[in-house]
Design a protein around this motif. Structure first.
Motif, PDB file in Angstrom:
ATOM      1  N   ARG A  11       2.633  10.085  -4.651  1.00 53.01           N
ATOM      2  CA  ARG A  11       3.754   9.221  -5.646  1.00 53.01           C
ATOM      3  C   ARG A  11       3.823  10.123  -6.974  1.00 53.01           C
ATOM      4  NH1 ARG A  11       2.731   3.869  -5.642  1.00 53.01           N
ATOM      5  NH2 ARG A  11       4.156   3.620  -7.511  1.00 53.01           N
ATOM      6  N   ILE A  12       2.637  10.789  -7.271  1.00 46.36           N
ATOM      7  CA  ILE A  12       2.768  11.676  -8.293  1.00 46.36           C
ATOM      8  C   ILE A  12       3.708  12.669  -8.299  1.00 46.36           C
ATOM      9  CG2 ILE A  12       1.150  13.089 -10.065  1.00 46.36           C
ATOM     10  CD1 ILE A  12      -1.049  11.548  -9.217  1.00 46.36           C
TER      11      ILE A  12
ATOM     12  N   MET B   1       0.635   0.858  -4.819  1.00 45.54           N
ATOM     13  CA  MET B   1      -0.131   0.153  -3.800  1.00 45.54           C
ATOM     14  C   MET B   1       0.932  -0.913  -3.314  1.00 45.54           C
ATOM     15  SD  MET B   1      -2.490   0.550  -2.271  1.00 45.54           S
ATOM     16  CE  MET B   1      -2.820  -0.383  -0.792  1.00 45.54           C
ATOM     17  N   LEU B   2       0.982  -1.206  -1.836  1.00 50.68           N
ATOM     18  CA  LEU B   2       1.963  -1.997  -1.105  1.00 50.68           C
ATOM     19  C   LEU B   2       1.202  -3.408  -1.130  1.00 50.68           C
ATOM     20  CD1 LEU B   2       4.323  -0.844   0.403  1.00 50.68           C
ATOM     21  CD2 LEU B   2       3.059  -1.241   2.515  1.00 50.68           C
ATOM     22  N   ALA B  16       7.502  -9.923   3.390  1.00 51.68           N
ATOM     23  CA  ALA B  16       7.881  -9.303   2.207  1.00 51.68           C
ATOM     24  C   ALA B  16       7.138  -8.351   1.662  1.00 51.68           C
ATOM     25  CB  ALA B  16       8.160 -10.452   1.132  1.00 51.68           C
ATOM     26  N   ILE B  17       7.900  -7.121   1.571  1.00 58.32           N
ATOM     27  CA  ILE B  17       7.018  -5.926   1.182  1.00 58.32           C
ATOM     28  C   ILE B  17       7.334  -5.548  -0.251  1.00 58.32           C
ATOM     29  CG2 ILE B  17       6.483  -3.471   1.761  1.00 58.32           C
ATOM     30  CD1 ILE B  17       6.486  -5.424   4.345  1.00 58.32           C
ATOM     31  N   ASP B  18       6.205  -5.191  -0.900  1.00 57.04           N
ATOM     32  CA  ASP B  18       6.712  -5.032  -2.252  1.00 57.04           C
ATOM     33  C   ASP B  18       6.103  -3.646  -2.707  1.00 57.04           C
ATOM     34  OD1 ASP B  18       6.162  -6.815  -5.496  1.00 57.04           O
ATOM     35  OD2 ASP B  18       6.719  -4.502  -5.069  1.00 57.04           O
ATOM     36  N   GLY B  19       6.710  -2.510  -2.961  1.00 56.02           N
ATOM     37  CA  GLY B  19       6.110  -1.546  -3.451  1.00 56.02           C
ATOM     38  C   GLY B  19       6.626  -0.134  -2.490  1.00 56.02           C
ATOM     39  N   SER B  25       0.673   4.298   2.068  1.00 61.56           N
ATOM     40  CA  SER B  25       0.653   2.973   2.200  1.00 61.56           C
ATOM     41  C   SER B  25       1.156   2.530   3.708  1.00 61.56           C
ATOM     42  CB  SER B  25       1.803   2.328   1.194  1.00 61.56           C
ATOM     43  OG  SER B  25       2.879   2.792   1.322  1.00 61.56           O
ATOM     44  N   SER B  26       1.973   3.285   4.344  1.00 59.41           N
ATOM     45  CA  SER B  26       2.304   3.003   5.704  1.00 59.41           C
ATOM     46  C   SER B  26       1.424   2.474   6.905  1.00 59.41           C
ATOM     47  CB  SER B  26       3.174   3.921   6.430  1.00 59.41           C
ATOM     48  OG  SER B  26       2.573   5.289   6.565  1.00 59.41           O
ATOM     49  N   PRO B  27      -0.108   2.895   6.847  1.00 56.42           N
ATOM     50  CA  PRO B  27      -0.924   2.261   7.579  1.00 56.42           C
ATOM     51  C   PRO B  27      -1.080   0.602   7.403  1.00 56.42           C
ATOM     52  CG  PRO B  27      -1.704   4.362   6.932  1.00 56.42           C
ATOM     53  CD  PRO B  27      -0.391   4.190   6.032  1.00 56.42           C
ATOM     54  N   GLN B  28      -0.942   0.306   6.084  1.00 56.16           N
ATOM     55  CA  GLN B  28      -1.051  -1.049   5.692  1.00 56.16           C
ATOM     56  C   GLN B  28       0.002  -1.883   6.243  1.00 56.16           C
ATOM     57  OE1 GLN B  28      -1.263  -1.831   1.416  1.00 56.16           O
ATOM     58  NE2 GLN B  28      -1.323  -3.861   1.797  1.00 56.16           N
TER      59      GLN B  28
END
Lengths: 132, 113
Positions: A11-12, B1-2, B16-19, B25-28
């Motif tokens: 993201r950076i 962070m997600l 509902a996804i935020d991030g 983050s895709s593994p989460q």
């Protein structure tokens, strides 16, 4: 910039690329596309050059030239295999393999240099608005 | 962070996804979708209204979930894509593969017709 191959730092890089693209004069949607291309390239380095190791170096240079914006990514891991750099048929719907397609669709020029003893240097060029 | 908020409405599970969805983050997201598909949720709606960025790892996660729902004759729908995320779906031609709706309500409503 030089960052470690930890995905949390992507993201950076995205933020930096966005700012450079805006500075170079690209419209919002084009800026987002450039962010995508560089992010995908860096993700590929983390996955394939470094096999998800999080402690390896990746350098990213962003250069605004008179008629184009150039991104140079350098890694020091497993060299890119030319066969794997072709992207895949989009009709083959399956997880994975889209990163290269995005990079080649978005950028005007994509070159992989594996002539170094270690790693790969990827140069991606996008012509400035009205300059192609 | 997600962050992933999960809500159940009737037989639908709404995520509902935020991030931003990327390699980090895709593994989460995958973990949450896997929980829904393993539970054989008849309808899974992924609300992307607050997702400003998605990369190919996010797409791969959704494709995997789509296949899993298909295996048990469930449905997976996407809702409220921001323009940048829509562009990524269009670039990969996955906008022709996924059922995409303007809103969660529309996604839920389309199941009733």
């Amino acid at each position: 910039m030089k960052i470690l191959s930890n995905p949390k730092f992507l993201r950076i890089a995205r933020s930096s690329v966005l700012q450079v693209a805006q500075l170079a004069g690209f419209a919002d949607d084009a800026c987002q596309s450039l962010v995508t291309a560089v992010d995908e390239a860096m993700s590929n380095i983390i996955r394939y050059a470094y096999q998800m190791r999080t402690d390896q170096p990746i350098t990213l240079q962003c250069i605004i030239e008179s008629d184009h914006l150039k991104f140079i990514l350098r890694d020091f891991g497993t060299q890119a295999d030319p066969e794997s750099l072709k992207g895949r048929d989009l009709d083959d719907i399956r997880p994975g393999g889209l990163g290269i397609h995005f990079i080649k669709s978005i950028m005007d020029s994509v070159e992989y240099d594996t002539s170094h003893d270690i790693g790969t240097e990827l140069t991606m060029i996008k012509y400035l608005p009205g300059k192609k | 962070m997600l962050t992933v908020n999960i809500e159940t409405k009737g037989n639908a599970r709404i995520l509902a996804i935020d991030g931003e969805i990327d390699l980090y983050s895709s593994p989460q997201l995958r973990k949450e979708l896997l929980a829904a598909t393993e539970a054989k949720a008849p309808l899974i709606v992924v609300d992307l209204a607050k997702v400003g960025y998605m990369d190919s790892s996010g797409l791969a996660t959704l494709i995997e979930a789509l296949r899993q729902t298909s295996d048990y004759s469930g449905k997976l729908k996407l809702a409220s894509l921001q323009s940048g995320v829509q562009d990524v779906f269009a670039l990969s031609r996955l906008d022709k593969v996924f059922e995409i709706h303007e809103s969660v309500d529309q996604a839920l409503g389309s199941n009733e017709s």
